[in-house]
Design a protein around this motif. Sequence first.
Motif, mmCIF file in Angstrom:
data_model
loop_
_atom_site.group_PDB
_atom_site.id
_atom_site.type_symbol
_atom_site.label_atom_id
_atom_site.label_comp_id
_atom_site.label_asym_id
_atom_site.label_seq_id
_atom_site.Cartn_x
_atom_site.Cartn_y
_atom_site.Cartn_z
ATOM 1 N N LEU A 103 26.157 14.773 30.155
ATOM 2 C CA LEU A 103 26.751 14.114 31.305
ATOM 3 C C LEU A 103 25.785 14.239 32.475
ATOM 4 C CD1 LEU A 103 30.393 15.439 30.911
ATOM 5 C CD2 LEU A 103 29.645 13.071 30.608
ATOM 6 N N ASN A 104 25.848 13.284 33.406
ATOM 7 C CA ASN A 104 24.839 13.250 34.467
ATOM 8 C C ASN A 104 25.014 14.395 35.469
ATOM 9 O OD1 ASN A 104 26.861 12.429 36.305
ATOM 10 N ND2 ASN A 104 26.540 10.287 35.762
ATOM 11 N N TYR A 105 24.090 14.469 36.420
ATOM 12 C CA TYR A 105 24.053 15.595 37.358
ATOM 13 C C TYR A 105 25.225 15.606 38.328
ATOM 14 C CZ TYR A 105 19.470 17.267 35.949
ATOM 15 O OH TYR A 105 18.412 17.809 35.236
ATOM 16 N N LEU A 117 30.011 18.299 25.567
ATOM 17 C CA LEU A 117 31.247 17.843 26.209
ATOM 18 C C LEU A 117 32.265 18.976 26.276
ATOM 19 C CD1 LEU A 117 31.736 14.369 24.481
ATOM 20 C CD2 LEU A 117 31.339 14.751 26.925
ATOM 21 N N PRO A 118 33.162 18.925 27.267
ATOM 22 C CA PRO A 118 34.271 19.883 27.305
ATOM 23 C C PRO A 118 35.325 19.513 26.271
ATOM 24 C CG PRO A 118 34.506 18.322 29.091
ATOM 25 C CD PRO A 118 33.184 18.008 28.433
ATOM 26 N N PHE A 162 24.554 10.244 30.532
ATOM 27 C CA PHE A 162 25.521 9.190 30.854
ATOM 28 C C PHE A 162 26.631 9.764 31.740
ATOM 29 C CE2 PHE A 162 23.806 8.143 26.624
ATOM 30 C CZ PHE A 162 23.298 6.874 26.867
ATOM 31 N N GLY A 163 27.424 8.866 32.277
ATOM 32 C CA GLY A 163 28.537 9.292 33.130
ATOM 33 C C GLY A 163 29.868 9.340 32.422
ATOM 34 N N GLN A 164 29.958 8.761 31.216
ATOM 35 C CA GLN A 164 31.239 8.690 30.513
ATOM 36 C C GLN A 164 31.145 9.388 29.152
ATOM 37 O OE1 GLN A 164 33.995 7.466 31.907
ATOM 38 N NE2 GLN A 164 32.823 6.955 33.751
ATOM 39 N N ALA A 165 32.201 10.097 28.811
ATOM 40 C CA ALA A 165 32.221 10.874 27.567
ATOM 41 C C ALA A 165 32.102 9.982 26.334
ATOM 42 C CB ALA A 165 33.501 11.708 27.498
ATOM 43 N N THR A 198 28.177 16.004 37.549
ATOM 44 C CA THR A 198 29.236 16.820 36.963
ATOM 45 C C THR A 198 28.913 18.301 37.117
ATOM 46 O OG1 THR A 198 28.214 16.848 34.781
ATOM 47 C CG2 THR A 198 29.726 15.029 35.255
ATOM 48 N N ALA A 199 29.966 19.117 37.368
ATOM 49 C CA ALA A 199 29.780 20.568 37.478
ATOM 50 C C ALA A 199 29.361 21.155 36.144
ATOM 51 C CB ALA A 199 31.083 21.210 37.959
ATOM 52 N N LEU A 200 29.786 20.524 35.069
ATOM 53 C CA LEU A 200 29.500 20.999 33.715
ATOM 54 C C LEU A 200 27.997 21.045 33.451
ATOM 55 C CD1 LEU A 200 31.302 21.627 31.182
ATOM 56 C CD2 LEU A 200 30.750 19.322 30.441
ATOM 57 N N ARG A 201 27.305 20.029 33.847
ATOM 58 C CA ARG A 201 25.860 19.917 33.607
ATOM 59 C C ARG A 201 25.123 21.090 34.263
ATOM 60 N NH1 ARG A 201 22.250 15.516 32.965
ATOM 61 N NH2 ARG A 201 20.123 16.309 32.970
ATOM 62 N N GLY A 202 25.485 21.381 35.492
ATOM 63 C CA GLY A 202 24.807 22.453 36.213
ATOM 64 C C GLY A 202 25.034 23.818 35.593
ATOM 65 N N SER A 203 26.260 24.113 35.160
ATOM 66 C CA SER A 203 26.545 25.434 34.584
ATOM 67 C C SER A 203 25.809 25.628 33.263
ATOM 68 C CB SER A 203 28.049 25.615 34.390
ATOM 69 O OG SER A 203 28.569 24.656 33.475
#
Length: 302
Positions: free
Chosen positions: A200-202, A246-247, A227-230, A204-209
């Motif tokens: 997922l793109n930057y 992905l979460p 990408f921006g969409q799952a 999202t909080a997920l990408r950074g963690s």
Amino acid sequence: MEKPLPQVNLKLIQTFMLVARHSSFRLAAEQSFRSQSAISAQIRQLEDQLGVPLFIRTTRSVRLTPEGEELMERSRRAMHEVESGLRAIAERADARRGRVDLSCSPTIAGGRLAPILAAFDKAFPKVEVSVRELTFQAMYESIRRHEVDFGIGPCVPSGEFDFEVVLEDPLYALVPVALAGGRKQTIGLNALARMPLLMLNYATALRGSLEDAMTQRGLTWRTRYEFGQAHTLIATAAAGLGAAILPCVALPSHLPDELRQLRIVNPPMGRQIAIITSRGHKLSPASQKLVQLVRDRFSGHD
């Protein structure tokens, strides 16, 4: 047999409380926009019905008799109960109409929100609901600016907001069968870093963690596509182009045959999903009903 209670008009009690509160017939008359003689007549009528004097009147003061003090105390309690009941009824009515504005992260909106909105619409068809599907930065900004009543998304600790965690959301890799290496159910960061990654793109909080965890372990990795969409990540992984990160809430209920679903471990990765509000913000009755439905559905109680 007990003596029947007098049929006292509620308006007389209200007038009595007004005089008692101000210790003045004149001020009670001014507050109620009536004449002083009309106030005095109502108090005399109440005293006649009860058979006791309620006030001691002098040229300089008006004060309660012992019977008046008892009536005042009981009237306060009774009026508080009546007002609480009316407020509760009004709040229940408000919950059946009005408007709710919320913002939601894309993975939550795509994975969990639709059945919640359907259930809410069935229960409260007259409430208008507006949903903004936003990246986590934009979601927090919409809450900060009071553009929405609340948000549903990942916790990013901040003193500006209140968080109610409703879900622990572990992180998974959807790995093409050719890269998965057998039928294992987990994958470590070391193995993951050796694969081409679909992220997922930057925004999202997920990408950074995830990238922070890899950096702390001295790992290097290659992001092949972002990408921006799952659903785009899933389709790209199914085409064999890399491992999609992905979460859990964004995972499909039926996985394509070309993919293996592996939980990320060593270390375990995940996030907390919360109902997010501005600190101290009180939700409307309609918003509270939707929040309760979110709690129930995310906890599996409904």
